[in-house]
Design a protein around this motif. Structure first.
Motif, short mmCIF file in Angstrom:
data_model
loop_
_atom_site.label_atom_id
_atom_site.label_comp_id
_atom_site.label_asym_id
_atom_site.label_seq_id
_atom_site.Cartn_x
_atom_site.Cartn_y
_atom_site.Cartn_z
N PHE A 1 0.84 -1.20 0.00
CA PHE A 1 0.00 0.00 0.00
C PHE A 1 0.88 1.25 0.00
CE2 PHE A 1 -2.84 -2.98 2.43
CZ PHE A 1 -3.84 -3.05 1.48
N CYS A 2 0.36 2.32 -0.59
CA CYS A 2 1.10 3.59 -0.55
C CYS A 2 0.84 4.36 0.74
CB CYS A 2 0.72 4.46 -1.74
SG CYS A 2 1.41 3.83 -3.26
N SER B 1 -5.04 3.62 -1.53
CA SER B 1 -3.64 3.52 -1.86
C SER B 1 -3.27 4.43 -3.03
CB SER B 1 -3.27 2.06 -2.17
OG SER B 1 -1.89 1.94 -2.34
#
Ligand SMILES: [Zn+2]
Ligand SMILES: [Zn+2]
Length: 242
Positions: free
Chosen positions: A76-77, A221
């Motif tokens: 995930f970002c 994300s």
């Protein structure tokens, strides 16, 4: 005296019905106004232990380092996500009502659950400089007339004293509805979906992203990716349900 008579009179003139089960809500049970006590009690709150990335409830024995099986395969970002309840049953119906039934008054009831969750689990939101709600595409916003994520964020941020940055994060592509797509396509569908109108406003900032539901985490994300590309220092996610 008047204090007791007025609500009773109001109840006779404007009886309230539960938005979900449509039964008449007795005056003494008008818990938070629009939903009856029985329906409220059916909501399943999220309880720890939470997955360290997506915030879903995990069973400790199947989760090394408190990361669920799904997240151990996903990058995930955002730093991590939390959600106040499980996306099933009554809460699914409430979110559906909020989005498609234009029941903006539901936003107040639902955001209260997020407020309670923040305080019950002492979420470290003091680390955040500001909050941003996941935006709708301009077309969807026209159809729906309001952004349900922003309605939740409005109440939540007013309550916890966090600045809500509006009209900065935007959708630059009209993506297909994530609910229509199978899991693997959802990530592809969201790629490059977000951008910032004013990237400078998030530079060096830690942001709390707010949405109604987190499913695969692809939407949050990708929004986090746009924020980080603009120089955000960190992104946390809080949703009503997951
Ligand atoms: Zn009800
Ligand atoms: Zn997880």
């Amino acid at each position: 005296m008047l204090k007791r008579i007025l609500p009773a009179l109001e109840e006779i003139i404007y009886p309230r019905y539960c938005l979900l089960c449509h039964i008449r809500i007795a005056l003494e049970n008008q818990l938070r106004g629009v939903i009856c006590r029985d329906c409220i009690e059916k909501i399943k709150p999220n309880r720890p232990p939470f997955c360290r990335k997506c915030g879903r409830k995990i069973l400790k024995f199947e989760a090394p380092e408190n990361v669920c099986a799904e997240c151990s395969k996903t990058q995930f970002c955002f730093e991590r996500a939390w959600a106040s309840c499980t996306y099933e049953g009554v809460i699914k119906e409430m979110v559906h009502n909020l989005k498609y039934g234009n029941k903006i008054m539901l936003a107040k009831v639902l955001s209260q659950m997020m407020i309670d969750f923040v305080s019950d689990y002492h979420l470290p939101l003091e680390a955040c400089d500001c909050a941003i709600a996941i935006p709708l595409s301009p077309r969807k916003l026209r159809e729906r007339e309001f952004n349900q994520a922003e309605a939740l964020a409005d109440n939540l941020c007013a309550h916890i004293g966090l600045k809500l940055l509006k009209n900065n994060l935007k959708r630059i592509r009209d993506t297909r509805s994530q609910t229509e797509l199978e899991k693997s396509r959802r990530w592809q569908n969201m790629q490059g979906a977000f951008a910032l109108r004013e990237p400078g406003a998030v530079q060096g900032k830690t942001i709390l992203l707010i949405d109604d539901v987190l499913t695969t985490g692809a939407t949050a994300s990708e929004a986090a990716r746009a924020l980080k590309n603009a120089g955000a220092a960190g992104v946390y996610v809080l949703t009503l349900a997951n």
